[in-house]
Write an enzyme that holds these catalytic residues in place. Structure first.
Site, mmCIF file in Angstrom:
data_model
loop_
_atom_site.group_PDB
_atom_site.id
_atom_site.type_symbol
_atom_site.label_atom_id
_atom_site.label_comp_id
_atom_site.label_asym_id
_atom_site.label_seq_id
_atom_site.Cartn_x
_atom_site.Cartn_y
_atom_site.Cartn_z
ATOM 1 N NE ARG A 36 4.629 6.234 10.307
ATOM 2 C CZ ARG A 36 5.755 6.152 9.479
ATOM 3 N NH1 ARG A 36 5.327 6.692 8.327
ATOM 4 N NH2 ARG A 36 6.942 5.740 9.610
ATOM 5 C CE LYS A 110 19.139 0.592 22.710
ATOM 6 N NZ LYS A 110 19.176 0.277 24.081
ATOM 7 N N GLY A 138 22.533 1.798 24.570
ATOM 8 C CA GLY A 138 22.817 1.516 25.881
ATOM 9 C C GLY A 138 21.834 0.773 26.713
ATOM 10 C CE LYS A 193 19.654 -4.106 23.139
ATOM 11 N NZ LYS A 193 18.316 -4.072 23.683
ATOM 12 C CG ASP A 246 21.122 -2.222 25.556
ATOM 13 O OD1 ASP A 246 20.330 -2.165 26.173
ATOM 14 O OD2 ASP A 246 21.229 -1.958 24.332
ATOM 15 C CB SER A 256 13.596 -6.248 28.294
ATOM 16 O OG SER A 256 14.026 -6.771 26.995
ATOM 17 C CG ASN A 258 13.851 -7.769 22.169
ATOM 18 O OD1 ASN A 258 13.475 -8.182 21.153
ATOM 19 N ND2 ASN A 258 14.326 -6.555 22.313
ATOM 20 C CD GLU A 283 13.622 -3.048 15.869
ATOM 21 O OE1 GLU A 283 13.968 -3.771 14.890
ATOM 22 O OE2 GLU A 283 13.214 -1.904 15.595
#
Length: 340
Positions: A36, A110, A138, A193, A246, A256, A258, A283
């Protein structure tokens, strides 16, 4: 492998979008990576690497950069969208002005839309005329894939052409692509997840060991599976790549986002500060609210997801929430019924 007749389009210049464009090039195809921001495009073009998210990994010559969404739609048949969920509808709507009914669109996001609770493939159906839609998910840590570490993903769709085209576009000696019909289950697994992964980071940050994390993953998988089954997904999907596969990697790995959010929460840091330092979308933070509401609406008891929401949005103490989880009433493991 025979090169595709048209380039593989990838929307999103973050870590995973860049990785998907690189994978297509490694598979012997041309790819178009849409960004973008013209400044971000110029920076990547100058050094031939995404220095913000994937420093030190040079892009293949077959990866072309663009900021023109219409050009991607004009030149590509297969388009993968790796856009944060909060921006997914706006980008899909703009893409919808250019795509045709024969375009193949695959979501690699996700997450869930906050206000509507819609999945990304549902948004694509609303905002584009494409009929051939799928979802990719995944255990796909972008940095490891860029390093060439063996990995795999699953692409779900009702249409054979979607999964076959995705396999042709992305499969390399170090990256396998599996197929599924369960679009709902694959998307739910990829989204939910992330909430459990935050809890994984919290347990690590509190100094607990592998037994605790194993307990968390096992019962977190139970929550994912029960929610998915209640919503109409195939429970078997959650024993696959987009479910337990995942979940394990995002709950354990420091790569990760998260998981790193959970580490910060365990130290008592405000979520706003954690996300600002992260500089990327996690997310699981918005998804925790969606899952909590779903649980209440369906009458499901999802204590881990409920606890993560309480820590994120109600400022609950992580250590106290974990204590409450350990003090829950005894239950049958298979179906989560209380033992009276």
């Amino acid at each position: 492998m025979k090169a595709l007749d048209k380039p593989v389009g990838v929307l999103g210049g973050g870590a995973f979008g860049t990785t998907l464009a690189q994978l297509a090039a490694r598979a012997g195809h041309r790819s178009m990576l849409w960004l973008r921001d013209p400044k971000a495009k110029a920076l990547i073009a100058e050094g031939r690497e995404n220095s913000r998210y994937l420093p030190g990994h040079r892009l293949e010559d077959a990866v072309e950069l663009t900021t023109d969404l219409a050009e991607v739609a004009d030149r590509c048949l297969l388009i993968l969208l790796a856009i944060p969920s909060r921006e997914f509808r706006a980008v899909s709507r703009n893409l919808g002005d250019s795509v045709r009914g024969d375009h193949v669109l695959i979501s690699a996001t996700k997450g869930l839309e906050q206000d509507s609770y819609l999945r990304m493939t549902e948004i694509l159906r609303q905002e584009t005329c494409s009929l051939k839609i799928g979802a990719l998910s995944g255990p796909n840590l972008a940095l490891e894939i860029m390093r060439g570490v063996p990995a795999a993903t699953v692409v779900a769709s009702r249409y054979d052409e979607v999964v076959r085209l995705a396999i042709a576009a992305l499969r390399t000696p170090a990256f396998r692509v599996y197929a599924s019909r369960d679009v709902l289950g694959v998307e739910l697994g990829g989204a939910v997840k992330n909430v459990i992964a935050i809890a994984g980071g919290i347990t690590r940050g509190l100094g607990y060991g592998d037994n605790t994390l194993s307990l968390l993953i096992s019962r977190g998988l139970s929550e994912m599976t029960r929610l998915g089954a209640r919503m109409g997904a195939d429970p078997r999907t959650f024993s696959g790549l987009s479910g337990v596969g995942d979940l394990v990697v995002t709950a354990f790995s420091n790569l990760s986002r998260n998981h790193r959010v959970g580490l910060g929460l365990a130290k008592g840091r405000p979520i706003e500060e954690i996300l600002d330092e992260l500089g990327q979308v996690a997310e699981g933070v918005p998804t925790a609210g969606v899952v909590k509401d779903w649980a209440e609406e369906t009458g499901l008891d999802l204590p881990i997801c409920r606890g993560v929401h309480a820590i994120l949005h109600d400022k609950a103490s992580p250590r106290e929430v974990l204590g409450e989880l350990m003090a829950l009433h005894a239950r049958w493991e298979a179906d989560n019924r209380r033992i009276d």
